[in-house]
Design a protein around this motif. Structure first.
Motif, PDB file in Angstrom:
ATOM      1  N   TYR A   1       4.234 -10.841  -7.301  1.00  0.00           N
ATOM      2  CA  TYR A   1       3.489  -9.854  -8.093  1.00  0.00           C
ATOM      3  C   TYR A   1       4.404  -8.925  -8.896  1.00  0.00           C
ATOM      4  N   SER A   2       5.369  -8.304  -8.204  1.00  0.00           N
ATOM      5  CA  SER A   2       6.180  -7.273  -8.871  1.00  0.00           C
ATOM      6  C   SER A   2       7.643  -7.672  -9.014  1.00  0.00           C
ATOM      7  N   GLY A   3       8.048  -8.737  -8.315  1.00  0.00           N
ATOM      8  CA  GLY A   3       9.466  -9.105  -8.308  1.00  0.00           C
ATOM      9  C   GLY A   3      10.196  -8.492  -7.128  1.00  0.00           C
TER      10      GLY A   3
ATOM     11  N   ALA B   1       2.112   7.096   0.274  1.00  0.00           N
ATOM     12  CA  ALA B   1       1.198   5.970   0.528  1.00  0.00           C
ATOM     13  C   ALA B   1       1.967   4.666   0.682  1.00  0.00           C
ATOM     14  N   HIS B   2       3.241   4.661   0.317  1.00  0.00           N
ATOM     15  CA  HIS B   2       4.067   3.470   0.547  1.00  0.00           C
ATOM     16  C   HIS B   2       4.366   3.244   2.030  1.00  0.00           C
ATOM     17  N   CYS B   3       3.826   4.093   2.903  1.00  0.00           N
ATOM     18  CA  CYS B   3       3.818   3.744   4.330  1.00  0.00           C
ATOM     19  C   CYS B   3       2.983   2.483   4.528  1.00  0.00           C
TER      20      CYS B   3
ATOM     21  N   CYS C   1       5.857  -4.998  -0.953  1.00  0.00           N
ATOM     22  CA  CYS C   1       6.068  -5.597  -2.262  1.00  0.00           C
ATOM     23  C   CYS C   1       6.074  -7.109  -2.112  1.00  0.00           C
ATOM     24  N   HIS C   2       5.552  -7.779  -3.120  1.00  0.00           N
ATOM     25  CA  HIS C   2       5.449  -9.241  -3.135  1.00  0.00           C
ATOM     26  C   HIS C   2       6.231  -9.747  -4.349  1.00  0.00           C
ATOM     27  N   THR C   3       7.198 -10.647  -4.114  1.00  0.00           N
ATOM     28  CA  THR C   3       7.986 -11.130  -5.260  1.00  0.00           C
ATOM     29  C   THR C   3       7.092 -11.752  -6.329  1.00  0.00           C
TER      30      THR C   3
HETATM   31 FE1  CCH Z   1       2.984   1.915  -5.175  1.00  0.00          FE
HETATM   32  N1  CCH Z   1       3.922   0.122  -5.544  1.00  0.00           N
HETATM   33  N2  CCH Z   1       4.128   2.806  -6.590  1.00  0.00           N
HETATM   34  N3  CCH Z   1       1.973   3.640  -4.881  1.00  0.00           N
HETATM   35  N4  CCH Z   1       1.799   0.958  -3.842  1.00  0.00           N
HETATM   36  C1  CCH Z   1       3.675  -1.058  -4.905  1.00  0.00           C
HETATM   37  C2  CCH Z   1       2.812  -1.279  -3.868  1.00  0.00           C
HETATM   38  C3  CCH Z   1       1.978  -0.305  -3.340  1.00  0.00           C
HETATM   39  C4  CCH Z   1       5.129   2.226  -7.320  1.00  0.00           C
HETATM   40  C5  CCH Z   1       5.442   0.875  -7.353  1.00  0.00           C
HETATM   41  C6  CCH Z   1       4.883  -0.075  -6.498  1.00  0.00           C
HETATM   42  C7  CCH Z   1       2.195   4.831  -5.529  1.00  0.00           C
HETATM   43  C8  CCH Z   1       3.275   5.106  -6.375  1.00  0.00           C
HETATM   44  C9  CCH Z   1       4.143   4.154  -6.851  1.00  0.00           C
HETATM   45  C10 CCH Z   1       0.830   1.579  -3.059  1.00  0.00           C
HETATM   46  C11 CCH Z   1       0.312   2.847  -3.249  1.00  0.00           C
HETATM   47  C12 CCH Z   1       0.844   3.786  -4.125  1.00  0.00           C
HETATM   48  C13 CCH Z   1       4.518  -2.070  -5.483  1.00  0.00           C
HETATM   49  C14 CCH Z   1       4.557  -3.517  -5.043  1.00  0.00           C
HETATM   50  C15 CCH Z   1       5.273  -1.455  -6.456  1.00  0.00           C
HETATM   51  C16 CCH Z   1       6.323  -2.120  -7.337  1.00  0.00           C
HETATM   52  C17 CCH Z   1       3.429  -4.350  -5.665  1.00  0.00           C
HETATM   53  C18 CCH Z   1       3.471  -5.770  -5.144  1.00  0.00           C
HETATM   54  O1  CCH Z   1       4.510  -6.419  -5.326  1.00  0.00           O
HETATM   55  O2  CCH Z   1       2.469  -6.220  -4.541  1.00  0.00           O
HETATM   56  C19 CCH Z   1       5.826   3.253  -8.089  1.00  0.00           C
HETATM   57  C20 CCH Z   1       6.994   3.008  -9.026  1.00  0.00           C
HETATM   58  C21 CCH Z   1       5.222   4.446  -7.781  1.00  0.00           C
HETATM   59  C22 CCH Z   1       5.569   5.829  -8.237  1.00  0.00           C
HETATM   60  O3  CCH Z   1       6.531   6.074  -8.887  1.00  0.00           O
HETATM   61  C23 CCH Z   1       1.131   5.752  -5.215  1.00  0.00           C
HETATM   62  C24 CCH Z   1       1.017   7.180  -5.783  1.00  0.00           C
HETATM   63  C25 CCH Z   1       0.288   5.105  -4.343  1.00  0.00           C
HETATM   64  C26 CCH Z   1      -0.994   5.572  -3.693  1.00  0.00           C
HETATM   65  C27 CCH Z   1      -1.346   6.834  -3.548  1.00  0.00           C
HETATM   66  C28 CCH Z   1       0.408   0.670  -1.999  1.00  0.00           C
HETATM   67  C29 CCH Z   1      -0.596   0.974  -0.888  1.00  0.00           C
HETATM   68  C30 CCH Z   1       1.132  -0.515  -2.180  1.00  0.00           C
HETATM   69  C31 CCH Z   1       1.080  -1.776  -1.311  1.00  0.00           C
HETATM   70  C32 CCH Z   1       0.144  -2.804  -1.883  1.00  0.00           C
HETATM   71  C33 CCH Z   1       0.057  -4.086  -1.051  1.00  0.00           C
HETATM   72  O4  CCH Z   1      -0.519  -5.052  -1.573  1.00  0.00           O
HETATM   73  O5  CCH Z   1       0.561  -4.152   0.073  1.00  0.00           O
END
Ligand code: CCH
Length: 291
Positions: A181-183, A171-173, A177-179
């Motif tokens: 929010y998470s750094g 799902a990370h497609c 990440c936003h500095t």
């Molecule tokens: Fe994730 N994720 N995720 N993630 N994630 C972040 C953002 C998204 C981890 C860490 C982070 C999943 C698993 C993991 C999304 C969906 C899923 C961020 C950035 C971090 C850090 C947050 C920010 O700065 O805004 C870690 C660690 C794991 C597993 O080990 C899974 C599972 C899913 C969904 C099925 C999505 C989508 C984002 C983007 C959010 C955005 O605002 O763009």
């Protein structure tokens, strides 16, 4: 339930499809920060964080109680930035007072996956709101700075196997990440508002190095220096067993879509008990409906 007042008990498929449509339409209509493009990725993250607190041995956590609506859970460190997603849904909750927060948060993740080009996700209704005092303890969600054993611990605690863990992290497609929010900083793919298997392809095909900056340890692609991987993402190619799955999903997008769809459905239902006759819904995309 046309004409009469909808309740959680009387709501039918078409009532939920209407909520789906309102969320989908708002994704299209809402003016967003040009940096974001879409609220979709944030909604997927909200649905995941509302669900991924489940502990299979303790039997607690998960989306059932909808406690992500409260400050207590939203202010957990791992949930930084999710107020944005919750606030996006306030107008939808007000138009549909009958829907529980657990149902709304998980449904919004389904809408985002489907509307951003992902697979159809089977989804069931029936979560019931609980008071803020029933919020799950902090610390259940994965730590992005960690490696393979941590990923296996955390997703194993939810009941997932290797193939499912790797599928879910795909799902990370979507998003970035936003500095603030998470750094961490930056997107994983070149098309963060389209659901694809690009996360796996890039992980395998690009050269990655540790980014030189004053932020936390993260990887950067050597060619364009515009993409990122978290240490927890990079773990998926460091571990031989995980890497086999990365390869499978990179090679076959249809296979990824079907495995992701099943695992995401399961994730959204962790810790939920539905009435025996609750049928899973498959919602129509906005584009597939007649006006
Ligand atoms: Fe994730 N994720 N995720 N993630 N994630 C972040 C953002 C998204 C981890 C860490 C982070 C999943 C698993 C993991 C999304 C969906 C899923 C961020 C950035 C971090 C850090 C947050 C920010 O700065 O805004 C870690 C660690 C794991 C597993 O080990 C899974 C599972 C899913 C969904 C099925 C999505 C989508 C984002 C983007 C959010 C955005 O605002 O763009």
């Amino acid at each position: 339930a046309s004409g009469s007042k909808v309740t959680a008990e009387s709501a039918t498929f078409s009532d939920y499809q209407k909520v789906y449509n309102q969320i989908a339409q708002k994704l299209v209509d809402v003016e967003t920060d040009p940096d974001e493009g879409s609220y979709g990725p944030a909604l997927v993250r909200l649905a995941w964080h509302a669900s991924g607190t489940f502990d299979k041995t303790k039997g607690d956590g998960g989306s059932y109680k909808g406690t992500m609506q409260y400050k207590t859970e939203l202010s957990h460190g791992a949930n930084n930035g999710l107020e944005r997603a919750r606030d996006f849904l306030i107008s939808i909750a007000e138009q549909n007072k009958w829907i529980s927060h657990g149902d709304l948060f998980t449904l919004s993740g389904v809408v985002a996956i489907q509307e951003l080009g992902g697979p159809t996700i089977k989804w069931r209704a029936g979560r019931v709101d609980a008071p803020e005092s029933e919020t799950v303890v902090e610390g259940r969600l994965p730590d992005a700075s960690q490696g393979p054993p941590h990923i296996r611990d955390v997703f194993g605690r939810m009941g997932f196997n290797d193939g499912e863990m790797v599928a879910l992290i795909g799902a990370h497609c979507l998003g970035r990440c936003h500095t603030k929010y998470s750094g961490y900083d930056g997107p994983w793919t070149f098309s963060p508002t389209y659901f694809t298997n690009d996360f796996y392809k890039l992980l395998l095909d690009e050269k990655w190095h540790i980014r030189q900056w004053d932020g936390p340890k993260q990887y950067q692609d050597t060619k364009t220096k515009s993409l990122m991987m978290l240490p927890a993402d990079y773990a998926l190619v460091q571990d031989k067993e995980f890497k086999k799955w990365v390869q499978k999903y990179a090679d076959d997008n249809d296979y990824f879509f079907s495995e992701f769809s099943k695992a995401f459905s399961t994730l959204l239902e962790l810790g939920c008990s539905f009435k025996a006759d609750t049928v899973p819904f498959e919602f129509k995309r906005l584009d597939d409906q007649e006006n």
